[in-house]
Enzyme design. Sequence first.
Site, PDB file in Angstrom:
ATOM      1  N   CYS A   1       0.848  -1.129  -0.020  1.00  0.00           N
ATOM      2  CA  CYS A   1       0.101   0.110  -0.110  1.00  0.00           C
ATOM      3  C   CYS A   1       0.851   1.129   0.009  1.00  0.00           C
ATOM      4  CB  CYS A   1      -1.064  -0.077   1.081  1.00  0.00           C
ATOM      5  SG  CYS A   1      -2.362   1.161   1.001  1.00  0.00           S
TER       6      CYS A   1
ATOM      7  N   HIS B   1      -3.735  -5.262   0.497  1.00  0.00           N
ATOM      8  CA  HIS B   1      -3.201  -5.695   1.652  1.00  0.00           C
ATOM      9  C   HIS B   1      -3.015  -7.219   1.900  1.00  0.00           C
ATOM     10  CE1 HIS B   1      -2.678  -1.805   4.158  1.00  0.00           C
ATOM     11  NE2 HIS B   1      -3.717  -1.534   3.109  1.00  0.00           N
TER      12      HIS B   1
ATOM     13  N   GLU C   1      -1.763  -9.281   3.871  1.00  0.00           N
ATOM     14  CA  GLU C   1      -1.794  -9.694   5.248  1.00  0.00           C
ATOM     15  C   GLU C   1      -3.140  -9.911   5.864  1.00  0.00           C
ATOM     16  OE1 GLU C   1      -1.859  -5.290   5.680  1.00  0.00           O
ATOM     17  OE2 GLU C   1      -0.951  -6.527   4.327  1.00  0.00           O
TER      18      GLU C   1
ATOM     19  N   SER D   1      -4.447  -8.200  33.799  1.00  0.00           N
ATOM     20  CA  SER D   1      -5.875  -7.742  33.407  1.00  0.00           C
ATOM     21  C   SER D   1      -6.806  -8.733  33.161  1.00  0.00           C
ATOM     22  CB  SER D   1      -6.196  -6.598  32.174  1.00  0.00           C
ATOM     23  OG  SER D   1      -5.766  -7.424  31.088  1.00  0.00           O
ATOM     24  N   GLY D   2      -6.296  -9.976  32.619  1.00  0.00           N
ATOM     25  CA  GLY D   2      -7.017 -10.962  32.232  1.00  0.00           C
ATOM     26  C   GLY D   2      -7.063 -10.987  30.832  1.00  0.00           C
ATOM     27  N   GLY D   3      -6.621  -9.999  30.239  1.00  0.00           N
ATOM     28  CA  GLY D   3      -6.511  -9.887  28.648  1.00  0.00           C
ATOM     29  C   GLY D   3      -5.671 -10.659  28.095  1.00  0.00           C
ATOM     30  N   VAL D   4      -5.458 -10.575  26.702  1.00  0.00           N
ATOM     31  CA  VAL D   4      -4.369 -11.370  25.886  1.00  0.00           C
ATOM     32  C   VAL D   4      -2.932 -11.113  26.387  1.00  0.00           C
ATOM     33  CG1 VAL D   4      -3.445 -12.036  23.823  1.00  0.00           C
ATOM     34  CG2 VAL D   4      -5.955 -11.585  23.799  1.00  0.00           C
ATOM     35  N   ASP D   5      -2.594  -9.772  26.203  1.00  0.00           N
ATOM     36  CA  ASP D   5      -1.339  -9.578  26.576  1.00  0.00           C
ATOM     37  C   ASP D   5      -0.896  -9.809  27.922  1.00  0.00           C
ATOM     38  OD1 ASP D   5      -1.175  -8.673  24.030  1.00  0.00           O
ATOM     39  OD2 ASP D   5      -1.900  -6.458  24.279  1.00  0.00           O
ATOM     40  N   SER D   6      -1.544  -9.210  28.736  1.00  0.00           N
ATOM     41  CA  SER D   6      -0.929  -9.248  30.288  1.00  0.00           C
ATOM     42  C   SER D   6      -0.993 -10.965  30.757  1.00  0.00           C
ATOM     43  CB  SER D   6      -1.865  -8.489  31.165  1.00  0.00           C
ATOM     44  OG  SER D   6      -3.160  -9.112  31.086  1.00  0.00           O
ATOM     45  N   SER D   7      -2.069 -11.735  30.124  1.00  0.00           N
ATOM     46  CA  SER D   7      -2.009 -13.049  30.710  1.00  0.00           C
ATOM     47  C   SER D   7      -0.988 -13.824  30.007  1.00  0.00           C
ATOM     48  CB  SER D   7      -3.476 -13.631  29.966  1.00  0.00           C
ATOM     49  OG  SER D   7      -4.552 -13.052  30.657  1.00  0.00           O
TER      50      SER D   7
END
Length: 443
Positions: A83, A173, A175, A227-233
Amino acid sequence: MENHQLVLVLDFGGQYNQLIARRVREHNVFCEVKPYKTSIEEIKAMNPIGIIFTGGPNSVYEETSPKCDPALFDLGIPVLGICYGCQLMAHTLGGQVTAAQEDTAREYGKTRTFYNTGCKLFKGLPAEGISWMSHGDYMAKVPEGFELVAHTDACPTAAIANEARGFYGVQYHPEVNHTENGSLMLKNFLYEICHAKGDWTMEDYKNTSIKAIREKVGDGKILLALSGGVDSSVAAALLAEAVGDQLTCVFVDHGLMRKNEGDEVEEAFSKWNLNLIRMNEEDEFLAALKGLTDPEDKRKAIGAQFIRTSRRWARRSARRSARWTTSHRAPSIRTSSSPARMTQPLSRAITTSAVCRISSTSRRSSSRCACCSRTRSVSSALSSVCRSISLCASRSRVPASASASPARSPRRSATFCARRTRFSVRRSQMQVWTPRSTSTSPF
């Protein structure tokens, strides 16, 4: 990444920069995202087998638009422009890019595209397919030595190539999932053009990260905002695998999660030998949101309440604390190349620095950490980190008003799943601390 081939993604501010890196890694090639301002010397030192330019919101003919060093095209390294990256390549190498008109080459969405399958980028792929377009500029003239290798009904320059120099550009794109065979096009770039060996896996990254964490932390202690989210978990799972009970996770249950989700997060991490502290702060967060209707005001109110909660817990814990001193001071986590992006808030895959920084902005930010795009893949390598990892982390959990809040976990008094944790907070930051005397355990 030692002993592995590297593909470098130069970020020009596109929204899919981390997704591009993820697609490359899915083909067993190690990839890193770097700012577009990365110097030629640094690029040479990294010794990439290929470079990918991301998209971006700017127009290449504007003076203030992000540019790369033209000397990059003299390194003899294959380049794929996506792009904006495609237009930048054309503009830098002598082509002409202009604003597209509604009835000519301005395109958005799923678009029927025709490919020259004699080009290495499209080797073994169908000659026709759907691609995802999102561009308002048009390559009116391609640089000398380039050929047109794909077109649409409206855009004759949907893809360009100078195969002798290994330069390729696509207006769409590849991807994203909307582009048919887009992943295979990237695979062709990696293996047919860059001659990748496919010598890297996410398991390699997991093992390398765990080793690096152990070396960094030693016998120190780690504090992580969970937090329980993806990254911190995933960050918590990696840290737990590396240092076990040297890790303390503070989980603030703000009452805005789905019903029983706080209990599920607590249960998911019960299998690890770590210290988990759950703070039930439903009333405090709902009070902070009372009367607010603007989403941006809610975002700021939630971020500010996280800081107040952290400071209050810090003061309470510090009353029983021994004397402490910092083991190290880590720099701000900042890996995005976009000038407008801010320092990473809260905990985002802070595996190598072993530091959790809490910002007074919110957990949601356009800034990304180096590990961020790999978290879902790492979670697979770690084998079922947490149920919440499979949920969409970007879903809004903030109701329009406090009275309209969704069903929440039954409120109960704060549960301390760990022995009392002693740490200090300075200027809204949580950092790793170690005691002055090693004879006294901090937990």
